[in-house]
Write a protein that holds these residues in place. Sequence first.
Motif, PDB file in Angstrom:
ATOM      1  N   GLY A 121       0.761  -1.344   0.133  1.00 40.02           N
ATOM      2  CA  GLY A 121       0.139   0.183  -0.050  1.00 40.02           C
ATOM      3  C   GLY A 121       0.792   1.200  -0.070  1.00 40.02           C
ATOM      4  O   GLY A 121       0.345   2.289  -0.573  1.00 40.02           O
ATOM      5  N   GLU A 122       2.225   1.261   0.764  1.00 38.52           N
ATOM      6  CA  GLU A 122       2.898   2.051   0.639  1.00 38.52           C
ATOM      7  C   GLU A 122       3.458   2.712  -0.695  1.00 38.52           C
ATOM      8  O   GLU A 122       3.267   3.889  -1.182  1.00 38.52           O
ATOM      9  N   GLU A 123       3.661   1.383  -1.598  1.00 35.38           N
ATOM     10  CA  GLU A 123       4.317   1.630  -2.811  1.00 35.38           C
ATOM     11  C   GLU A 123       3.017   2.501  -3.605  1.00 35.38           C
ATOM     12  O   GLU A 123       3.492   3.309  -4.460  1.00 35.38           O
ATOM     13  N   ALA A 124       1.859   2.119  -3.423  1.00 38.68           N
ATOM     14  CA  ALA A 124       0.828   2.374  -4.231  1.00 38.68           C
ATOM     15  C   ALA A 124       0.662   4.005  -3.894  1.00 38.68           C
ATOM     16  O   ALA A 124       0.226   4.711  -4.778  1.00 38.68           O
ATOM     17  N   GLU A 125       0.691   4.379  -2.683  1.00 43.68           N
ATOM     18  CA  GLU A 125       0.469   5.779  -2.208  1.00 43.68           C
ATOM     19  C   GLU A 125       1.524   6.583  -2.861  1.00 43.68           C
ATOM     20  O   GLU A 125       1.191   7.473  -3.113  1.00 43.68           O
ATOM     21  N   GLU A 126       2.753   6.043  -3.003  1.00 41.21           N
ATOM     22  CA  GLU A 126       3.718   6.860  -3.746  1.00 41.21           C
ATOM     23  C   GLU A 126       3.606   7.131  -5.004  1.00 41.21           C
ATOM     24  O   GLU A 126       3.654   8.320  -5.457  1.00 41.21           O
ATOM     25  N   ARG A 127       3.153   6.205  -6.003  1.00 40.57           N
ATOM     26  CA  ARG A 127       2.928   6.365  -7.227  1.00 40.57           C
ATOM     27  C   ARG A 127       1.790   7.281  -7.328  1.00 40.57           C
ATOM     28  O   ARG A 127       1.829   8.060  -8.440  1.00 40.57           O
ATOM     29  N   LEU A 130      -3.404  12.438  -3.709  1.00 44.67           N
ATOM     30  CA  LEU A 130      -3.132  12.402  -2.424  1.00 44.67           C
ATOM     31  C   LEU A 130      -4.167  11.757  -1.680  1.00 44.67           C
ATOM     32  O   LEU A 130      -5.054  12.328  -1.251  1.00 44.67           O
ATOM     33  N   LEU A 131      -3.892  10.412  -1.216  1.00 46.07           N
ATOM     34  CA  LEU A 131      -4.804   9.637  -0.313  1.00 46.07           C
ATOM     35  C   LEU A 131      -3.978   8.948   0.601  1.00 46.07           C
ATOM     36  O   LEU A 131      -2.796   8.362   0.231  1.00 46.07           O
ATOM     37  N   SER A 148       0.720   9.550  -5.296  1.00 45.61           N
ATOM     38  CA  SER A 148       1.167  10.851  -4.950  1.00 45.61           C
ATOM     39  C   SER A 148       1.927  11.755  -5.978  1.00 45.61           C
ATOM     40  O   SER A 148       1.850  12.995  -6.061  1.00 45.61           O
ATOM     41  N   SER A 149       2.591  10.875  -6.700  1.00 42.15           N
ATOM     42  CA  SER A 149       3.457  11.560  -7.867  1.00 42.15           C
ATOM     43  C   SER A 149       2.754  12.007  -8.894  1.00 42.15           C
ATOM     44  O   SER A 149       3.111  12.835  -9.679  1.00 42.15           O
TER      45      SER A 149
END
Length: 220
Positions: free
Chosen positions: A44-50, A57-58, A52-53
């Motif tokens: 989930g952290e990786e998905a959040e970073e992708r 922003l979630l 946000s790029s």
Amino acid sequence: HTGVRRPKEQYGLYPVLRQLGIVRGSTPRFLAEINRQMADGPSGEEAEERLSSREILLSRTAMWHMVRDFARIALRQREVAVKNLEHIKPPEDEPLNGKRVVVSLDGGRIRIRTNRKLDDQTSARNFTTDKCEPKLFAIYCIDEKGNKDRNGNVIYDGTIQSTEHIFELLKLKLKQLGVSQAKLLVIIGDGAPWIWKGVSDLRATLGLETLRIIEIIDWA
């Protein structure tokens, strides 16, 4: 998704938006994109970073809620399709036309955590774990030698509901793929009686009387 709590009087049910697939202010396309990012992993952290790029922003909690909302929509659509099986038409290209098709069925065992209320309830005794048998199937194609078609897809589905329900899902998927035009249907399973009891009804419901069907019991 500002995270600001609204007053109770500002909450409501909007049937028209619901019919359009809009859940909690998110469109079906947006929910599908969040689900794709979460499925791509690895976390989930990786998905959040992708996301946000791309200026989306979630929080991971919000994304998991969207995954749940999207799954509920998909399950509801699937249930509607199952209830209207007789009206389902395969695509024009009929993916299984002339193919040797394999259906593999199996069951397993999981424990479902269920909260319970007790007079002497403690943090260690406030739930129970009932045994449950998930039922799954896989559909794929093989060549003349029985080898799996490397260029084809493998379709998976399953349920933790009844035996009847797993066969309803299997009938739906086979009809959607145009199994009546297949060259051969091979059904593989272990010795569980529920698997083989449903095969005759499967043949009758889908009108497969003229299709050659081979049943293989995997005793291993």
